[in-house]
Design an enzyme around this catalytic site. Structure first.
Site, mmCIF file in Angstrom:
data_model
loop_
_atom_site.group_PDB
_atom_site.id
_atom_site.type_symbol
_atom_site.label_atom_id
_atom_site.label_comp_id
_atom_site.label_asym_id
_atom_site.label_seq_id
_atom_site.Cartn_x
_atom_site.Cartn_y
_atom_site.Cartn_z
ATOM 1 C CB ALA A 1 21.643 -82.124 -104.333
ATOM 2 C CB SER A 2 24.740 -86.669 -104.802
ATOM 3 O OG SER A 2 25.981 -86.001 -104.898
#
Length: 199
Positions: free
Chosen positions: A9-10
């Site tokens: 995930a960012s």
């Protein structure tokens, strides 16, 4: 041949484990198992991703890097994507992307040694990586344009904290819940908990 799942995930506020069920369903449908998972909250537009580096270091020739979508692996600029791809090729790691049927051959046991299949798969992954980067840059540009417009209108207030979430976190901490318990209950990052406790 080991299957190594990579979940990314960012940011820490996003759930990097979101795709776990999809990857598990995919491998079960192929009657194979995931040997290990590598999970991190890092931008796909950056090369510095310790868990991805660990996956590559842990892998043996012929192992599989399993991802949900190509953008989980890369939103890198082209030159950096070439560098990452070279690392994967040098390590003789196969990339399998759940939503890209063409990459499933190595798991299916079909066309594993077909030069055409390998060339097409490499081309498809290159194309998907380029599209992921383009999507990343487009979203960043639109976001910057939106912020600029809001600033011109005097309406931009920046990203606002989730005050309700912070209050709920404080309540649990005051009830002597551990940070890990709070994370599990509210699916939030440790940095969010720290901000709630501090604020």
């Amino acid at each position: 041949m080991f299957i190594r799942a990579y979940l990314r995930a960012s940011t820490e506020e996003q759930d990097a484990t979101r795709a776990q069920a999809e990857l598990l369903n995919f491998t079960q449908s192929k009657d194979v198992k995931i040997a290990s998972q590598y999970i991190e909250s890092k931008s796909g537009a950056k090369m510095d991703r310790p868990e991805l580096a660990r996956l590559i270091a842990d892998s043996h020739p012929g192992d599989i890097l399993l991802i949900e979508k190509v953008d989980r692996l890369s939103r890198l600029p082209y030159e950096q994507w070439k560098k990452l791809k070279t690392q994967l090729i040098d390590a003789k790691i196969h990339i399998v992307v759940v939503d890209q049927l063409m990459t499933h051959g190595i798991i299916n046991g079909s066309e594993e040694n077909s030069m055409i299949a390998k060339v097409l798969t490499e081309f498809m992954i290159d194309l998907a990586a380029a599209m992921a980067r383009d999507d990343y840059e487009t979203r960043r540009k639109r976001q910057a344009q939106g912020i600029l417009k809001a600033q011109e209108l005097g309406k931009y207030q920046g990203r606002q904290p989730d005050l309700e979430l912070r209050e709920n976190i404080k309540l649990l901490i005051n009830e002597d819940k551990s940070w890990s318990q709070v994370q599990n209950l509210w699916k939030c990052s440790r940095s969010t908990i720290a901000k709630a406790v501090k604020g």
